[in-house]
Design an enzyme around this catalytic site. Structure first.
Site, PDB file in Angstrom:
ATOM      1  CB  CYS A  37     -11.318   7.482  -5.426  1.00  0.00           C
ATOM      2  SG  CYS A  37     -11.677   6.520  -6.887  1.00  0.00           S
ATOM      3  CB  CYS A 107     -10.621  18.266  -3.533  1.00  0.00           C
ATOM      4  SG  CYS A 107      -9.189  17.332  -2.979  1.00  0.00           S
TER       5      CYS A 107
HETATM    6  S1  FES Z   1     -10.370  13.940  -1.282  1.00  0.00           S
HETATM    7 FE1  FES Z   1      -8.396  13.014  -1.514  1.00  0.00          FE
HETATM    8  S2  FES Z   1      -7.128  14.707  -1.724  1.00  0.00           S
HETATM    9 FE2  FES Z   1      -9.054  15.617  -1.444  1.00  0.00          FE
END
Ligand code: FES
Ligand code: PLP
Lengths: 143, 404
Positions: A37, A107
């Site tokens: 991700c 985040c």
């Molecule tokens: S970790 Fe991917 S947008 Fe912040």
């Protein structure tokens, strides 16, 4: 996208980067996110067993600048708080403090998740049941 | 050294001052409409367009009559795919393209699928190359077009256009190539290379934004495309609309400069690119993405394992402009589909950075970049839990992550 001053500050001078000894009974470790991700956060807390206060917190984050700043801010906020107080951490407070744009809300979610995972790890280690964590507010369509 | 250093020349290039100089009169006193036949304003504009058409044609060894001016490569690619599909409907409805094409080709193909086209999207290997026998096997009696980009915009891989055109020729199929990233950077000869249609864009070769062309072959065979906009029948009926005279003049000037300087420039840039690449590959756990055998001279795409691309760029993007295949930089929150097509895991696509050099970069800038990027990787790795696990010898596949 331009970053806010506060994100830049945390990114350039991250607070509490590091590692605590995860084998210690009074250390809780939360590992959230996944490499595929693009974001992984590990946040650790060290708790004073007498007072139930968080005496130290450390993080390491693989992710964007906002993810690094969110975890840095989260450690700063929870140090000195009791475990129960820290459990109240809300990702939207991080969003507000760091002025994160909508695409970066996840985040902050990750930082909240990391704190709660660390607390629950500490609780389980100390024979307490984990506290159910409700899904934090997120606008990330990919979640 | 002037900051910020621009190393994102595959996204767009600055206009060369010589190009700007050539354009300026066509905003001012020479403002005429190239289609005005009744006065000198129009004649002057028309003459300028004719001259530019020759400059553009010469870059790819085409005939000036074969150049159809457009608003850029997005339009050229749309015109090529949709225009061929409509024009050759009686022959068939099958088009072959590649998964690593630019979005404007892929989306035009998707659009045609909704109109009844059948599209084959060829895969690529781990270096970004297509398999030619797989291409040939994909050809059917109903195939009307093969569209394969000349060079890829993310990894710089150059496809073997001559071999592809030989296959197209054998089967009587048209070949379109999106040469947006290659034109002006590497020599192209549409005749010798058997190309029937070719797209390019001025802003990738030190010309202005908003202008480009589609080369449409006029002989052996004579190729036609159905216009995608109705209007006054400009550009031999294939693209209506008052010509963007200053833009076209700039495009022409940009092509002429590239024709003249391409060879030395390619040598200079590949020297700088190699210097950058070799130095960054010295860092532990850095991987190069794409083939190094056939590729553009000015580009390198690297994955800095265990650090996330956007987080890494943030360490130097006040001073150095590059781009990343990381999802965190894209509006879609998906990592680069090109890198994923090479079989890179998502985590490596997230860790990738593309450095694309250009005419105005200096060795001093490259030396500075090497230093800053090396430092940033180190700094970010100190903050990366994955790096720590890797260093402790933990197999990340055994770690239980919680994808969210
Ligand atoms: S970790 Fe991917 S947008 Fe912040
Ligand atoms: C390979 C490729 N094709 C097409 C385009 C689109 O070109 P334009 O910006 O001229 O529409 C680009 C630029 O992003 C490109 O890199």
């Amino acid at each position: 996208m331009a970053y806010s001053k506060k994100v830049l500050d945390h990114y350039e001078n991250p607070r509490n980067v590091g590692t605590l000894d995860k084998n210690k009974i009074n250390v809780g470790t939360g590992l959230v996110g996944a490499p595929e991700c693009g974001d992984v956060m590990r946040l650790q807390i060290e708790v004073d067993p007498e007072t139930q206060r968080i005496i130290d917190a450390k993080f390491k984050t693989f992710g964007c600048g906002s993810a690094i700043a969110s975890s840095s801010l989260a450690t700063e906020w929870i140090i000195g708080k009791t475990v129960d107080e820290a459990m109240q951490l809300n990702n939207m407070d991080i969003v507000e403090e760091l002025a994160l744009p909508p695409v970066k809300i996840h985040c902050s979610v990750l930082a909240e998740d990391a704190v709660k995972a660390a607390i629950n790890d500490y609780r389980v280690k100390n024979g307490l049941p984990p506290i159910a964590v409700e899904e934090p507010a997120s606008q990330n369509v990919n979640n | 050294m002037k900051f910020p250093i621009y190393l994102d020349n595959s996204a767009t290039t600055p206009v060369d001052p010589r190009v700007l100089e050539a354009m300026l009169p066509y905003f001012k006193e020479k403002f005429g409409n190239a289609s005005s036949r009744s006065h000198s304003f129009g004649w002057i504009a028309e003459e300028a367009v004719d001259y530019a058409r020759e400059q553009v044609a010469r870059l790819i060894q085409a005939d000036p009559k074969e150049i159809i001016f457009t608003s850029g490569a997005t339009e050229s690619n749309n015109l090529a795919l949709k225009g061929v599909f409509e024009m050759y409907q009686s022959k068939g409805n099958h088009i072959i393209t590649v998964v690593t094409e630019h979005k404007c080709v892929l989306e035009a193909a998707r659009h045609l699928e909704r109109q009844g086209a059948e599209i084959t999207y060829l895969p690529v290997n781990s270096k970004g190359e297509i398999d030619l026998s797989q291409l040939e096997d994909a050809i059917r009696p109903t195939t009307v077009l093969i569209s394969v980009m000349y060079a890829n915009n993310e990894i710089g891989v150059i496809h073997p256009i001559r071999e592809i055109s030989a296959i197209a020729e054998r089967h009587g199929v048209l070949l379109h190539t999106d040469a947006t990233q290659a034109a002006g950077k590497v020599p192209i000869d549409v005749k010798k290379e058997g190309i029937h249609l070719l797209s390019m864009s001025a802003h990738k070769m030190y010309g202005p934004k908003g202008v480009g062309c589609l080369y449409v072959r006029r002989r052996n065979p004579r190729v036609k495309v159905t216009a995608q906009m109705d209007g006054g029948g400009h550009e031999r009926g294939m693209r209506s609309g008052t010509l963007n005279v200053p833009g076209i003049v700039g495009f022409g000037a940009a092509c002429e400069i590239c024709s003249r300087e391409m060879k030395q420039e390619a040598e200079r840039l590949s020297y700088l690119r190699n210097k950058l690449e070799i130095a960054l590959l010295q860092i532990e756990e850095v991987a190069l993405n794409g083939s190094t055998e056939n590729r553009l001279p000015h580009l390198t795409n690297l994955s800095f394992k265990w650090v996330e691309g956007e987080g890494l760029m943030m360490a130097f993007n006040k001073d150095i402009a590059v781009s990343s295949g990381s999802a965190c930089t894209s509006a879609s929150l998906e990592p680069s589909y090109v890198l994923k097509a090479l079989g890179l895991g998502d985590e490596l696509a997230h860790s990738s950075i593309r450095f694309s050099l250009g005419r105005f970069n200096t060795e001093e800038e490259i030396d500075y970049t090497i230093e800053r990027v090396t430092d940033a990787v180190q700094r970010l790795r100190e903050m990366s839990p994955l790096w720590e696990m890797y260093k402790e010898g933990i197999d990340l596949k055994t770690v239980e992550f919680r994808p969210h």
